[in-house]
Design an enzyme around this catalytic site. Structure first.
Site, PDB file in Angstrom:
ATOM      1  N   ARG A 134       4.219  21.659  34.064  1.00  0.00           N
ATOM      2  CA  ARG A 134       4.573  22.829  34.861  1.00  0.00           C
ATOM      3  C   ARG A 134       4.638  24.061  33.967  1.00  0.00           C
ATOM      4  O   ARG A 134       5.095  23.998  32.822  1.00  0.00           O
ATOM      5  CB  ARG A 134       5.945  22.643  35.539  1.00  0.00           C
ATOM      6  CG  ARG A 134       5.918  21.752  36.769  1.00  0.00           C
ATOM      7  CD  ARG A 134       5.241  22.448  37.943  1.00  0.00           C
ATOM      8  NE  ARG A 134       5.304  21.653  39.174  1.00  0.00           N
ATOM      9  CZ  ARG A 134       4.359  20.820  39.572  1.00  0.00           C
ATOM     10  NH1 ARG A 134       3.281  20.635  38.834  1.00  0.00           N
ATOM     11  NH2 ARG A 134       4.481  20.166  40.714  1.00  0.00           N
ATOM     12  N   GLU A 145       0.939  32.024  37.708  1.00  0.00           N
ATOM     13  CA  GLU A 145      -0.296  31.506  38.299  1.00  0.00           C
ATOM     14  C   GLU A 145      -0.554  32.185  39.639  1.00  0.00           C
ATOM     15  O   GLU A 145       0.393  32.398  40.403  1.00  0.00           O
ATOM     16  CB  GLU A 145      -0.198  29.987  38.499  1.00  0.00           C
ATOM     17  CG  GLU A 145      -0.039  29.209  37.220  1.00  0.00           C
ATOM     18  CD  GLU A 145       0.078  27.700  37.453  1.00  0.00           C
ATOM     19  OE1 GLU A 145      -0.089  27.259  38.613  1.00  0.00           O
ATOM     20  OE2 GLU A 145       0.338  26.965  36.488  1.00  0.00           O
ATOM     21  N   HIS A 191      -4.629  24.554  36.995  1.00  0.00           N
ATOM     22  CA  HIS A 191      -3.606  23.664  37.555  1.00  0.00           C
ATOM     23  C   HIS A 191      -4.239  22.588  38.456  1.00  0.00           C
ATOM     24  O   HIS A 191      -3.885  22.432  39.621  1.00  0.00           O
ATOM     25  CB  HIS A 191      -2.562  24.461  38.344  1.00  0.00           C
ATOM     26  CG  HIS A 191      -1.237  23.757  38.431  1.00  0.00           C
ATOM     27  ND1 HIS A 191      -0.051  24.416  38.493  1.00  0.00           N
ATOM     28  CD2 HIS A 191      -0.919  22.426  38.460  1.00  0.00           C
ATOM     29  CE1 HIS A 191       0.946  23.546  38.560  1.00  0.00           C
ATOM     30  NE2 HIS A 191       0.440  22.327  38.543  1.00  0.00           N
TER      31      HIS A 191
END
Length: 322
Positions: free
Chosen positions: A239, A268, A287
């Site tokens: 994360r 992000e 991601h």
């Protein structure tokens, strides 16, 4: 928003691919939403929803407040944290959250190893040389093998142990720090238990496999990066926010690390002005560590099944302990 049928309403992201949606549609009015549609449209969509199947959308307090009938949030993946759901609001309202631990561990593990190999062998730099007709420069820009390297795991759960099983075949030693596992448990999983500072000092490759929570926010900051070997690499497939990205950039810019492989970032999607994008020794992916076709379909089918169970009055199979 409901179209007026008497069926319960379920909101599902359009990126959810599942073979058992047909059964769900026979039981519920299914509203399909893009995770990028914007909060305003989601507020309208969840007005009458009893369940949401969530993959990418962050279910904020604002969205949850617009869904008074909501009973279940079915996550397609393993992540249940503040980057995905307002957990305080979920707890307050006793909304059930289900998730799929281990469902994408193979996919995450493969990306982790790929990032490490790509950095060590300078894969993306060499590919650019070839495309720029710089064949000789590419041949003289040698990388390194990972055989014999000390691999350090921050977090030694499903994903971490999957990576360990792979890199053992490369001849890497396996070292692990996990505050939730005792030393014997780490040994039984094939690792050498170390405290975090020792792990950072001793290992050539550090990969992160812990969730984001208050205790792991900026777990890897300036102090920790300064402890690492000068030729070490850092891999974050967990994360954003666990690593202080600003401190990481400074460490890389100052030549304190060999490189970094990042599937997650603090902000992000990444902004084009992010200085990490200027670094040749940094590989960034959007991601997608757990997002292979196989993992996405498997996770979606389990999430849909949890909603079907709700509609049948059955207990969830994999509730997240809030």
């Amino acid at each position: 928003m409901s179209t007026g049928s008497n069926k319960p309403v379920v909101v599902i992201e359009d990126s959810v691919i599942s073979n058992n949606v047909k059964e769900l549609k026979s039981m519920a009015e299914v509203i399909t939403m893009s995770p990028y549609a914007g909060v305003d449209k989601w507020i309208i969509a969840v007005k009458d929803a009893v369940a949401v199947i969530d993959r990418k959308m962050r279910l904020s307090k604002e969205v949850l407040d617009a869904a008074p009938a909501l009973k279940l949030i079915a996550r397609t993946g393993i992540g249940v944290d503040e980057t995905r759901i307002d957990l305080n609001e979920v707890r307050r309202r006793n909304i059930v959250v289900t998730y799929n631990p281990g469902i994408n561990s193979d996919s995450v593990a493969e990306l982790t190893v790929m990032l490490a190999l790509s950095i060590y062998r300078k894969l993306f730099i060499l590919n650019r040389y070839v495309r720029e007709a710089k064949w000789a420069e590419g041949q003289s820009n040698l990388g390194n093998q990972i055989k014999g390297k000390a691999w350090g795991f921050i977090g030694f759960g499903n994903a971490g142990t999957h990576v360990a099983n792979i890199v053992k075949s490369f001849g890497c030693s396996i070292n692990a720090y996990d505050p939730y596992l005792n030393k014997q448990a780490i040994v039984e999983r094939g690792g050498n238990p170390l405290e975090l500072d020792a792990l950072l000092r001793q290992c050539d490759i550090i990969s992160i496999h812990v969730p984001l929570m208050d205790s792991t926010k900026h777990l890897i900051g300036e102090r920790e990066l300064n402890l690492m070997k000068k030729d070490a690499i850092l891999i974050n497939v967990s994360r954003g926010g666990i690593v202080d990205d600003t401190a990481l950039y400074r460490a890389l810019k100052g030549g304190k690390l060999r490189g970094a492989g990042l599937d997650t970032l603090e902000d992000e999607p990444i902004h084009v002005t992010n200085p990490l994008l200027t670094m040749d020794n940094v590989i960034i992916t959007p991601h997608i560590g757990g997002s292979t076709h196989e993992a996405v379909i498997a996770g979606a089918e389990l999430a849909v099944n949890e909603v079907v169970r709700l509609l049948k009055g059955e207990k969830p199979l994999s509730p997240y302990k809030l």
